[in-house]
Motif scaffolding. Structure first.
Motif, PDB file in Angstrom:
ATOM      1  N   ARG A 136     -24.284 -10.213  23.223  1.00 20.94           N
ATOM      2  CA  ARG A 136     -22.873 -10.223  22.776  1.00 20.94           C
ATOM      3  C   ARG A 136     -22.225  -8.876  23.059  1.00 20.94           C
ATOM      4  NH1 ARG A 136     -24.680 -11.840  17.266  1.00 20.94           N
ATOM      5  NH2 ARG A 136     -24.588 -14.088  17.187  1.00 20.94           N
ATOM      6  N   GLN A 137     -22.958  -7.807  22.722  1.00 22.55           N
ATOM      7  CA  GLN A 137     -22.389  -6.462  22.920  1.00 22.55           C
ATOM      8  C   GLN A 137     -22.150  -6.181  24.404  1.00 22.55           C
ATOM      9  OE1 GLN A 137     -24.551  -3.322  20.829  1.00 22.55           O
ATOM     10  NE2 GLN A 137     -25.094  -4.791  19.240  1.00 22.55           N
ATOM     11  N   MET A 138     -23.086  -6.627  25.251  1.00 18.01           N
ATOM     12  CA  MET A 138     -22.919  -6.387  26.697  1.00 18.01           C
ATOM     13  C   MET A 138     -21.601  -6.976  27.197  1.00 18.01           C
ATOM     14  SD  MET A 138     -26.502  -7.483  28.452  1.00 18.01           S
ATOM     15  CE  MET A 138     -28.049  -7.058  27.679  1.00 18.01           C
ATOM     16  N   PHE A 139     -21.278  -8.184  26.694  1.00 14.34           N
ATOM     17  CA  PHE A 139     -20.131  -8.909  27.259  1.00 14.34           C
ATOM     18  C   PHE A 139     -18.920  -8.913  26.336  1.00 14.34           C
ATOM     19  CE2 PHE A 139     -23.859 -10.510  29.441  1.00 14.34           C
ATOM     20  CZ  PHE A 139     -23.454 -10.381  30.764  1.00 14.34           C
ATOM     21  N   GLY A 140     -18.952  -8.129  25.267  1.00  9.55           N
ATOM     22  CA  GLY A 140     -17.814  -8.049  24.351  1.00  9.55           C
ATOM     23  C   GLY A 140     -17.522  -9.374  23.672  1.00  9.55           C
ATOM     24  N   PHE A 141     -18.563 -10.140  23.378  1.00  5.16           N
ATOM     25  CA  PHE A 141     -18.370 -11.423  22.683  1.00  5.16           C
ATOM     26  C   PHE A 141     -18.324 -11.194  21.173  1.00  5.16           C
ATOM     27  CE2 PHE A 141     -19.219 -15.514  25.199  1.00  5.16           C
ATOM     28  CZ  PHE A 141     -18.567 -15.035  26.327  1.00  5.16           C
ATOM     29  N   PRO A 142     -17.637 -12.090  20.437  1.00  4.26           N
ATOM     30  CA  PRO A 142     -17.518 -11.899  18.978  1.00  4.26           C
ATOM     31  C   PRO A 142     -18.825 -12.199  18.242  1.00  4.26           C
ATOM     32  CG  PRO A 142     -16.530 -13.979  19.634  1.00  4.26           C
ATOM     33  CD  PRO A 142     -16.945 -13.294  20.899  1.00  4.26           C
ATOM     34  N   ALA A 143     -18.877 -11.778  16.976  1.00  8.43           N
ATOM     35  CA  ALA A 143     -20.090 -11.974  16.164  1.00  8.43           C
ATOM     36  C   ALA A 143     -20.381 -13.455  15.955  1.00  8.43           C
ATOM     37  CB  ALA A 143     -19.928 -11.277  14.823  1.00  8.43           C
ATOM     38  N   THR A 144     -19.363 -14.291  16.120  1.00 12.02           N
ATOM     39  CA  THR A 144     -19.552 -15.734  15.914  1.00 12.02           C
ATOM     40  C   THR A 144     -20.144 -16.421  17.155  1.00 12.02           C
ATOM     41  OG1 THR A 144     -17.236 -15.864  16.530  1.00 12.02           O
ATOM     42  CG2 THR A 144     -17.749 -16.118  14.182  1.00 12.02           C
ATOM     43  N   ALA A 145     -20.350 -15.658  18.208  1.00 11.13           N
ATOM     44  CA  ALA A 145     -20.931 -16.267  19.418  1.00 11.13           C
ATOM     45  C   ALA A 145     -22.405 -16.543  19.182  1.00 11.13           C
ATOM     46  CB  ALA A 145     -20.761 -15.321  20.607  1.00 11.13           C
ATOM     47  N   SER A 146     -22.886 -17.588  19.814  1.00  8.79           N
ATOM     48  CA  SER A 146     -24.291 -17.963  19.682  1.00  8.79           C
ATOM     49  C   SER A 146     -24.990 -17.735  21.014  1.00  8.79           C
ATOM     50  CB  SER A 146     -24.387 -19.437  19.300  1.00  8.79           C
ATOM     51  OG  SER A 146     -23.613 -20.181  20.219  1.00  8.79           O
TER      52      SER A 146
END
Ligand SMILES: Cc1ncc(COP(=O)(O)O)c(C=O)c1O
Length: 499
Positions: A136-146
């Protein structure tokens, strides 16, 4: 009262009688495999398998036990010398990662724990969650991403199609089937996309006829105007555009679609935006290359392989979905025997089995965790950058050799070229087979604009300038030898005519 008797006979355990003997054998195996990797350059990249060796693995089912040392000898004699060769720096075929000694050790540790990551409350699941969070951090995805580990990007792409399908048709479609609404669903990808997208549409029951293959520009990037027009045409015809699959690194030449433009179009059109980033997505780890992936942060889902540019040993595919609820909607199924608790071993609300078709799952996360933790993402990013620099070096070498011809622009780490010759397809096909059989280098082939290309995909962190030079020299040598043979034959034919 009946007498209760314990089962008769010797203990059935598979544990050794003598742990010290096993330990000594295990240390030998470990030392041998460390030596194997450390001295990989001393071996041919690949060698043909003799029939006698193949025959060793056509044996009847073993009813009786064998010594571990004997079985291990079969492995060292018959398996080790005849592997694909992707650990070797001269391997440049398809898109194979090189793995690492660290990853190998992690695999052994994972096998010792014998963890099943389908679910339940244990630390191996937390290790997988850690990787989900790092991705998630690598791609700037939100905490709600699975996110979830899978075999490879073929599986991750299939699962993304299933998630997008359920998101489009609603959860009841899981019981009712895709019905009429499903028959109208239409997906889009480029002509340069990997074949697994077509297969995913077939397996998902949507049919590959419902996948539009959009034209690409000279650099093999999807033609976004053509994509927009195709979506408009389909809407006008009553179809339901639901998914665009963009490529971050096409399999043939490593092209990256204009992800920003595709993201915007998908937002305007309210279409699921999936990125097949099998190998290219991890270019995000390089500051120099990351801008080329601009727009990937807006994806609804990303498929990638840690076993390619991430150098994690096979297999370590990964799917990340921006909206974790939509991901769960596609796969989670309550079952009495998988009941969740608030305490005890069955605690932990979300289990990986809620995010994919697998219930039993291995501990792929551990080798990925060890790889990311011990090398750090900066160093892995530097490996990615160096592969691209080596590809550019190969490009310059090709341009400097009059006998060689570049067949596609070099955009990332893949170089497609050929030896100039009459009957070039045949000659270049032979050159590649000769290269592989020589053990010097192992590129593969592809077909670009109808021409057979020698395709060198530089993925292995061990590949160096010397390996590129050896590839070029060997192509020139095999090409020249083939040309002189052809001349000899023409000469012979001429003579026989003269006589
Ligand atoms: C762009 C692309 N997509 C998908 C795949 C399939 O990935 P896997 O072999 O991990 O299933 C590949 C494999 O090279 C690829 O390059």
């Amino acid at each position: 009262m009946t007498e209760v008797r314990p089962p008769a006979g010797a203990s059935a355990t598979l544990d050794p009688q003598d742990w010290d003997e096993l330990r000594a054998q295990g240390h030998r195996m470990l030392d041998d495999m460390i030596d194997y990797i450390a001295t990989i350059r001393e071996r041919p990249v690949w060698q043909p398998i003799p029939d006698s060796v193949r025959a060793q693995f056509r044996q009847p089912l073993p009813r009786a036990p064998s010594d571990l040392a004997d079985a291990y000898r079969d492995f060292t004699d018959f398996v080790v010398p005849y592997t694909t060769g992707n650990v070797h720096p001269g391997f440049m075929g398809w898109v194979h990662g090189g793995g690492s000694a660290v990853g190998m050790l992690a695999e052994m540790l994972a096998a010792g724990l014998n963890a099943n990551l389908g679910g339940r409350d244990h630390m191996p699941i937390e290790v997988e969650r850690q990787i989900v969070d790092w991705t998630r951090q690598m791609f700037g995805f939100p905490a709600t991403a699975s996110g979830i580990f899978v075999t490879g990007t073929s599986m991750a792409n299939l699962m993304a199609v299933l998630v997008a399908r359920t998101a489009a048709l609603g959860k009841p479609s899981r019981q009712g089937g895709i019905g009429e609404a499903g028959a109208a669903l239409t997906a889009y990808t480029s002509k340069a996309a990997h074949g697994c997208i077509t297969r995913a549409m077939e397996i998902a029951g949507l049919g590959s006829n419902a996948l539009r293959s959009i034209a690409v520009d000279a650099s093999h990037r999807i033609d976004v105007a053509a994509l927009r027009a195709a979506i408009a045409r389909d809407r006008a015809a009553g179809r339901d555009p639901f998914l665009v699959v963009a490529s971050a690194g096409t399999v043939d030449i490593g092209a990256i679609d204009d992800l920003q433009a595709v993201a915007e179009l998908c937002r305007e059109e309210d279409i699921w935006f999936h990125v097949d980033g099998a190998f290219g997505a991890l270019a995000i780890l390089s500051d120099q290359l990351a801008p080329r992936l601009a727009g990937i942060q807006a994806a609804d889902s990303i498929a990638l392989d840690f076993h390619k540019w991430g150098q994690v040993p096979y297999d370590a595919g990964f799917l990340m979905v921006r909206d974790g609820d939509k991901h769960r909607d596609a796969f989670a199924s309550p079952a009495a025997y998988l009941r969740r608790e608030t305490r005890g071993l069955a605690a932990g609300a979300e289990w990986p089995c809620d995010l994919g078709p697998d219930l039993s799952r291995g501990f792929r996360a551990l080798k990925t965790w060890f790889t990311l933790k011990t090398f750090g993402t900066d160093r892995l990013g530097a490996v990615v950058e160096r592969s691209c620099a080596l590809a550019r070096y190969l490009e310059t070498r090709i341009k400097a050799e009059p006998q060689l011809e570049l067949l596609a622009p070099v955009q990332l780490n893949i170089v497609c070229f050929r030896y100039r010759a009459e009957e070039a397809d045949k000659v270049n096909g032979e050159i590649v087979v000769n290269l592989q059989e020589s053990g010097i280098a192992a590129p593969s082939t592809t077909v670009l604009n109808g021409a057979l290309a020698i395709r060198a995909a530089i993925v292995n962190h061990r590949t160096d300038v010397g390996d590129i030079d050896r590839l070029v020299s060997a192509v020139l040598e095999f090409g020249a030898r083939r040309a002189s043979q052809a001349r000899g034959q023409i000469g012979k034919a001429g003579q026989s005519i003269a006589v």
